[in-house]
Design an enzyme around this catalytic site. Structure first.
Site, mmCIF file in Angstrom:
data_model
loop_
_atom_site.group_PDB
_atom_site.id
_atom_site.type_symbol
_atom_site.label_atom_id
_atom_site.label_comp_id
_atom_site.label_asym_id
_atom_site.label_seq_id
_atom_site.Cartn_x
_atom_site.Cartn_y
_atom_site.Cartn_z
ATOM 1 N N TYR A 42 -11.836 3.190 24.977
ATOM 2 C CA TYR A 42 -12.898 3.367 25.981
ATOM 3 C C TYR A 42 -12.615 4.615 26.799
ATOM 4 O O TYR A 42 -11.475 4.854 27.193
ATOM 5 C CB TYR A 42 -12.981 2.158 26.922
ATOM 6 C CG TYR A 42 -14.144 1.277 26.577
ATOM 7 C CD1 TYR A 42 -15.447 1.745 26.729
ATOM 8 C CD2 TYR A 42 -13.961 -0.006 26.078
ATOM 9 C CE1 TYR A 42 -16.529 0.955 26.388
ATOM 10 C CE2 TYR A 42 -15.036 -0.797 25.728
ATOM 11 C CZ TYR A 42 -16.323 -0.303 25.886
ATOM 12 O OH TYR A 42 -17.393 -1.072 25.559
ATOM 13 N N GLU A 44 -15.208 6.020 29.338
ATOM 14 C CA GLU A 44 -16.392 6.320 30.158
ATOM 15 C C GLU A 44 -16.076 7.418 31.170
ATOM 16 O O GLU A 44 -14.996 7.428 31.778
ATOM 17 C CB GLU A 44 -16.874 5.061 30.873
ATOM 18 C CG GLU A 44 -17.782 4.236 29.974
ATOM 19 C CD GLU A 44 -17.830 2.776 30.346
ATOM 20 O OE1 GLU A 44 -16.753 2.172 30.479
ATOM 21 O OE2 GLU A 44 -18.939 2.254 30.491
ATOM 22 N N ASP A 191 -35.486 21.407 20.403
ATOM 23 C CA ASP A 191 -34.837 20.301 19.684
ATOM 24 C C ASP A 191 -34.594 20.807 18.269
ATOM 25 O O ASP A 191 -35.516 20.859 17.451
ATOM 26 C CB ASP A 191 -35.761 19.074 19.694
ATOM 27 C CG ASP A 191 -35.190 17.925 18.877
ATOM 28 O OD1 ASP A 191 -34.204 18.129 18.144
ATOM 29 O OD2 ASP A 191 -35.752 16.816 18.950
ATOM 30 N N THR A 217 -29.119 16.741 16.711
ATOM 31 C CA THR A 217 -28.270 15.742 16.079
ATOM 32 C C THR A 217 -27.241 16.502 15.245
ATOM 33 O O THR A 217 -27.332 17.726 15.090
ATOM 34 C CB THR A 217 -29.079 14.803 15.163
ATOM 35 O OG1 THR A 217 -29.839 15.600 14.250
ATOM 36 C CG2 THR A 217 -30.007 13.915 15.965
ATOM 37 N N LYS A 220 -27.574 16.176 10.131
ATOM 38 C CA LYS A 220 -28.563 16.704 9.172
ATOM 39 C C LYS A 220 -28.021 17.983 8.523
ATOM 40 O O LYS A 220 -27.044 17.895 7.776
ATOM 41 C CB LYS A 220 -29.887 16.920 9.899
ATOM 42 C CG LYS A 220 -30.450 15.597 10.471
ATOM 43 C CD LYS A 220 -31.810 15.790 11.110
ATOM 44 C CE LYS A 220 -32.385 14.470 11.593
ATOM 45 N NZ LYS A 220 -32.073 14.205 13.012
ATOM 46 N N ARG A 226 -23.307 10.852 12.500
ATOM 47 C CA ARG A 226 -24.519 10.549 13.278
ATOM 48 C C ARG A 226 -24.189 10.636 14.750
ATOM 49 O O ARG A 226 -23.595 9.726 15.310
ATOM 50 C CB ARG A 226 -24.997 9.126 12.990
ATOM 51 C CG ARG A 226 -25.604 9.047 11.704
ATOM 52 C CD ARG A 226 -26.117 7.717 11.290
ATOM 53 N NE ARG A 226 -26.705 8.027 10.030
ATOM 54 C CZ ARG A 226 -27.930 8.475 9.887
ATOM 55 N NH1 ARG A 226 -28.742 8.547 10.897
ATOM 56 N NH2 ARG A 226 -28.370 8.831 8.704
HETATM 57 N N1 DSN Z 1 -35.532 10.354 11.281
HETATM 58 C C1 DSN Z 1 -35.209 11.749 11.364
HETATM 59 C C2 DSN Z 1 -35.806 12.509 10.250
HETATM 60 O O1 DSN Z 1 -35.779 11.996 9.160
HETATM 61 O O2 DSN Z 1 -36.278 13.610 10.433
HETATM 62 C C3 DSN Z 1 -35.565 12.314 12.658
HETATM 63 O O3 DSN Z 1 -35.015 11.535 13.670
#
Ligand code: DSN
Length: 380
Positions: A42, A44, A191, A217, A220, A226
């Site tokens: 933990y 925080e 974003d 994120t 990707k 994630r």
């Molecule tokens: N679900 C993601 C995507 O596939 O683009 C975006 O959050």
């Protein structure tokens, strides 16, 4: 047993041709960090300002990951602050809105139907319920009409403009968005969840010369775990930090933060630049061949890692096309297309991308073969 199911899923991932543009294959080192004993801790609070003791190593990890964020995006700690704690892109976006404009604030973003994202103010998302959103989209040609965005902004007078999308196959002109934001005194947030790896690998222009806040994120095109990152101008970060913790989250997932660090170390290697460029080259090759084969691509092609196909001219829907492809070992996702007359559960389109297959080593010639296979599967 779950252990066996994990093995089964790993085998599935190896077997298929994965064209989901938001998925990728994280490295062994990223997976090792994710599965490390860091999950037991933990922490925080922020580095050296924690509510729990025993965080001397965790502090070093979080500090190092933040340093890496500055390095990969080539930005200065004098101008920017970084938060690597958001559990996901959805939380990162919500925290950015809460910190930058507060509940009820006016925000202009791209609609989900035209490529945006649920967390860009869709009514079913809490973003759409908590803030006053207005949306722009693409023209009939599939491209963002920046004059129209400017016009909506002038009428709506948003406090924040969001650019970025999950299904837009073209480059973002961050400079134009900055001009629009300046013309109405709005903040600009990019974003870059989908294109972060391309930005880091110099395969898409960077939003940093123009944006006030950047969210992304990490799973990707960046090929990490994630998780998510928020980068904001120093004067904005205090509110955003507080929105992340204690506003929206409890203990940060240190194992994920460490795995983000591993993926950023990988992204600093010259081979990552090659990867990012190959991802775009593969997407272009796939799009070009699909077009040659008669497929209808939204906007006529792609500048990045993804493309959208309208499958209705084939007498199919997105759901039927996706299922057929899955049966043949090709994984995509069904997707709304701009001006879709169908519904999200069974829309008119499918979305394809090349980050995962490029990680596996595929090149342009493989993309041509994949396109031909798709043609056979969807037209036989
Ligand atoms: N679900 C993601 C995507 O596939 O683009 C975006 O959050």
């Amino acid at each position: 047993m779950i252990k066996q199911l994990i093995k089964k899923e790993a085998a599935r991932q190896r077997r298929v041709i994965n064209l989901v543009p938001s998925e990728n294959y994280a490295s062994k080192d990223v997976l090792t960090a994710l599965g490390s004993p860091l999950t037991n801790k933990y922490a925080e609070g922020k580095s050296r300002q924690r509510y729990y003791f025993g965080n001397e190593v965790v502090d070093q990890i979080e500090d190092r990951v933040k340093e890496l964020v500055y390095k990969v995006f080539k930005i200065s700690p004098k101008r920017w602050d970084v938060n690597v704690q958001p559990y996901s892109g959805s939380i990162a976006n919500l925290a950015a809105y809460l910190g930058a404009v507060g509940p009820g604030g006016r925000i202009l973003a791209m609609s989900l139907e035209h490529g945006g994202h649920l967390t860009h103010g869709h009514p079913v998302s809490w973003s759409g319920k908590l803030f006053n959103f207005r949306h722009y989209g693409v023209g009939r040609d599939g491209f963002i009409d920046y004059d129209e965005v400017g016009e909506i902004a002038r009428k709506f007078k948003p406090k924040l403009i969001v650019c970025g999308a999950s299904a837009y196959p073209r480059k973002f002109d961050f400079k134009k968005f900055r001009k629009i934001a300046d013309s109405v005194g709005a903040l600009l947030m990019a974003d870059i969840a989908h294109i972060a790896g391309l930005v880091v690998g110099d395969a898409h222009p960077s939003p940093f010369p123009y944006a006030d806040i950047v969210t992304t994120t990490t799973q990707k095109t960046l090929r990490g775990p994630r998780g998510a990152i928020i980068v904001a101008k120093k004067e904005l970060m205090d509110g955003i930090d507080k929105a992340v913790f204690p506003g929206l989250q409890g203990g940060p997932q240190i194992h994920t933060i460490a795995a983000i660090g591993v993926c950023l170390e990988e992204a600093l290697r010259p081979s990552f630049k090659k990867y990012a460029k190959q991802t775009v080259a593969n997407a272009k090759a796939l799009a070009t061949e699909l077009k040659k084969l008669g497929f209808k691509l939204i906007s006529g092609g792609t500048d990045n890692h993804l493309m959208l196909i309208d499958v209705t001219p084939l007498g199919l829907t997105g759901k039927v096309a996706g299922e057929r492809l899955e049966r043949a070992g090709i994984i995509v996702n069904k997707n709304m297309i701009p001006y879709d007359t169908r519904k999200p559960w069974d829309p008119s389109g499918i979305r394809l991308g090349t980050p995962a297959v490029t990680t596996q080593g595929m090149k342009e010639r493989d993309m041509i073969r994949v396109a031909r296979k798709i043609k056979i599967i969807l037209t036989q």
